[in-house]
Design a protein around this motif. Structure first.
Motif, PDB file in Angstrom:
ATOM      1  N   HIS A 277      31.141  45.405  38.460  1.00  0.00           N
ATOM      2  CA  HIS A 277      32.411  45.258  39.158  1.00  0.00           C
ATOM      3  C   HIS A 277      33.153  46.592  39.206  1.00  0.00           C
ATOM      4  O   HIS A 277      33.585  47.022  40.269  1.00  0.00           O
ATOM      5  CB  HIS A 277      33.267  44.172  38.504  1.00  0.00           C
ATOM      6  N   HIS A 309      39.920  50.881  36.424  1.00  0.00           N
ATOM      7  CA  HIS A 309      41.077  50.058  36.777  1.00  0.00           C
ATOM      8  C   HIS A 309      41.191  48.835  35.851  1.00  0.00           C
ATOM      9  O   HIS A 309      42.279  48.350  35.613  1.00  0.00           O
ATOM     10  CB  HIS A 309      41.007  49.620  38.244  1.00  0.00           C
ATOM     11  N   ASP A 310      40.079  48.374  35.341  1.00  0.00           N
ATOM     12  CA  ASP A 310      40.102  47.192  34.471  1.00  0.00           C
ATOM     13  C   ASP A 310      39.951  47.554  32.997  1.00  0.00           C
ATOM     14  O   ASP A 310      39.574  46.693  32.191  1.00  0.00           O
ATOM     15  CB  ASP A 310      38.994  46.212  34.872  1.00  0.00           C
ATOM     16  N   HIS A 366      46.818  47.440  40.519  1.00  0.00           N
ATOM     17  CA  HIS A 366      45.755  46.823  41.316  1.00  0.00           C
ATOM     18  C   HIS A 366      45.883  45.313  41.514  1.00  0.00           C
ATOM     19  O   HIS A 366      45.220  44.760  42.378  1.00  0.00           O
ATOM     20  CB  HIS A 366      44.360  47.224  40.796  1.00  0.00           C
ATOM     21  N   ASP A 395      39.239  45.906  44.930  1.00  0.00           N
ATOM     22  CA  ASP A 395      39.102  45.013  43.770  1.00  0.00           C
ATOM     23  C   ASP A 395      38.971  43.563  44.205  1.00  0.00           C
ATOM     24  O   ASP A 395      38.101  42.832  43.750  1.00  0.00           O
ATOM     25  CB  ASP A 395      40.313  45.183  42.848  1.00  0.00           C
TER      26      ASP A 395
HETATM   27 FE   LIG Z   1      39.048  44.352  38.839  1.00  0.00          FE
END
Ligand SMILES: [Fe+2]
Ligand SMILES: [Fe+2]
Length: 524
Positions: A277, A309-310, A366, A395
């Motif tokens: 991802h 981002h995560d 995000h 995303d």
């Molecule tokens: Fe994500």
């Protein structure tokens, strides 16, 4: 007792009954793909991972201690319990194929925490060229001890799997069998999960080489995300250098051949193991930013920001992240914290001296959405950065088309685009969303389509001809009867015949999730 009740109960009841048992015979009474079937599969997968873990412990302990040493009691007992639980009326086989572990035919998905153990077993099996290890109920404590002692006493460099097998027979070890490695030709059938191993690397074809380069680039980025996430969880130091280099390589590849790189985002089988991802969001963000006129020299920085981002998810307990089924309200509260937690994690990383704004924005913004309908909710006015807007689109697209993030069932790429268009100008920046569709196509990369010849084809890349945006480049993957074909034709659907009509037409979109086709193999 409960077994008898289950057998007597009507079918509907049987389905409704909570399946809190590992009893293997149940799997035959439960429809594949049903919720109960899913739970059973998940239980087997969990047990499979435990088997890998205990096997690793057993081998490691046997390197240090004699076979009768009490240090072996625990791993041996654990292995025996697992074997007993998992083998109902047929033995279980742990398989290795193209560096992926399988329990029987099911791919064992490994998360970041389990990666080290899985790699250790993969290396061990590879050293012996073992393709499978079968454990049957006949295996007893003495067999496991003897086998492990034998296994570590021989050197795979000067002994073969055949020698190992002969010794197993000679020593009368029961219940354990070894299979040789085979490089299976992976055929896609509806209902099977394909695995994409390295194959066909001998050709000097520049197109193929580019594809191999892209795939290797992808693997490198994925590897560096895995290593980083793990070290964040472990509180260790982090080096972004490797990830930066890997991303720069991806940016260069993308400038050469965007479609091939984006095709990699359809990889669906590695689960968190390779952190697809994060990598996919990074690739999609780079492609979108490039089209949005983002300065080329900054694309790698954006890619890196997108890659993490995560990062905040590394603060969420694994049990919540890997939870099968629906999240509870509390789980959601924890999940919704990941954008802010991400910023906090980033500031704590010792590998970066000053936190680039872009990285913070990628994490913080995000899930906000253009209209701030998402989270975190703010009490102060906020202007979404370009990075944040790009990330929101990339995303969402990847999360919805893949089965790993938030939802169990993935949606087909075109359904996702439709859904996203319904929120254009609201959740998503309308201009960026249009540019995004130019990247992935109206019928997005990786979609399955049926041609009027009844052949199935996979979308390789969007056409450059804007007027015919619904006519992408496709590759035929089955014959009219639906049998998979290798080396199918590549067709430009904008091609016309003398009369001015199009040579080929799509008659309908196929939901690849329905067919469980892994289309990624056609890109790599
Ligand atoms: Fe994500
Ligand atoms: Fe997220």
């Amino acid at each position: 007792m409960s077994d008898i009740k289950i057998k007597e109960a009507p079918a509907a009841d049987e389905q409704a009954r909570p399946i809190l048992t590992h009893e293997r015979s149940l799997s035959r009474k439960i429809a594949r793909g049903s919720e109960a079937g899913d739970i059973l599969d998940q239980q087997m997968a969990m047990l499979g991972i435990q088997l890998v873990t205990q096997l690793n412990v057993l081998i490691k302990t046997s390197r240090i201690y004699e076979r009768t040493n009490t240090a072996l009691d625990k791993p041996v007992d654990a292995m025996l319990t697992l074997i007993k639980t998992m083998t109902h009326d047929h033995p279980i086989t742990l398989r290795l194929q193209n560096d992926f572990l399988f329990l029987g035919d099911s791919h064992l998905k490994v998360n970041a925490q389990q990666m080290a153990v899985a790699t250790s077993i993969i290396d061990t099996l590879n050293a012996w060229k073992i393709g499978g290890m079968t454990f049957a109920l006949a295996a007893e404590s003495k067999d496991l001890r003897e086998f492990a002692a034998l296994f570590v006493s021989l050197d795979p460099d000067n002994k073969s799997i055949e020698d190992l097998r002969n010794e197993i027979t000679a020593r009368g070890i029961a219940g354990i069998e070894l299979e040789e490695q085979r490089q299976l030709d992976v055929r896609e059938r509806p209902g099977t999960e394909a695995n994409t191993g390295p194959d066909g690397t001998k050709s000097a074809d520049p197109k193929l080489q580019r594809k191999i380069g892209a795939k290797n680039g992808y693997a490198k980025v994925a590897g560096s995300v895995g290593a980083l996430m793990q070290s964040v969880r472990g509180g260790g130091t982090v080096s972004f250098k490797q990830a930066k280099r890997a991303i720069q390589n991806i940016v260069d590849l993308m400038m050469d051949d965007e479609a091939t790189v984006l095709g990699l985002t359809t990889l669906r089988c590695h689960d968190e193991y390779t952190h697809n991802h994060s990598v996919n969001v990074s690739l999609l963000s780079i492609a979108l930013a490039n089209r949005a006129g983002y300065p080329k020299v900054e694309l790698a920085d954006l890619g890196l920001a997108a890659l993490f981002h995560d990062l905040g998810k590394s603060t969420i307990p694994i049990e919540i992240l890997n939870k099968p089924g629906e999240f509870t309200d509390d789980d959601w509260v924890a999940m919704r914290k990941h954008p802010t937690e991400g910023v906090l994690s980033l500031t704590k990383l010792r590998g970066i001296t000053n936190l680039p704004g872009r990285m913070a924005a990628a994490s913080f913004e995000h899930h906000m959405n253009l209209d701030f309908s998402g989270y975190p909710k703010l009490t102060v006015p906020w202007a979404l950065s370009l990075t944040g807007r790009i990330l929101t689109i990339a995303d969402c697209y990847d999360a919805m088309t893949s089965s790993r993030v938030y939802r169990r069932e993935p949606m087909s790429p075109s359904k996702v685009l439709n859904m996203m268009f319904s929120k254009s100008g609201k959740a998503f920046d309308a201009v960026l969303l249009k540019l995004f569709v130019n990247c992935v196509g109206i019928i997005p990369i990786g979609s399955l389509v049926m041609l009027e010849t009844n052949e199935l084809a996979v979308v390789l890349k969007p056409t450059i001809d804007k007027a015919n945006a619904e006519r992408p480049f496709v590759k035929v993957i089955t014959d009219p009867q639906g049998n998979p074909v290798d080396q199918g034709r590549e067709i430009d659907l904008t091609e016309k015949v003398e009369t001015g009509d199009f040579r080929h037409n799509i008659i309908r979109l196929i939901d690849n999730t329905e067919y469980k086709f892994d289309t990624s193999r056609y890109f790599v």
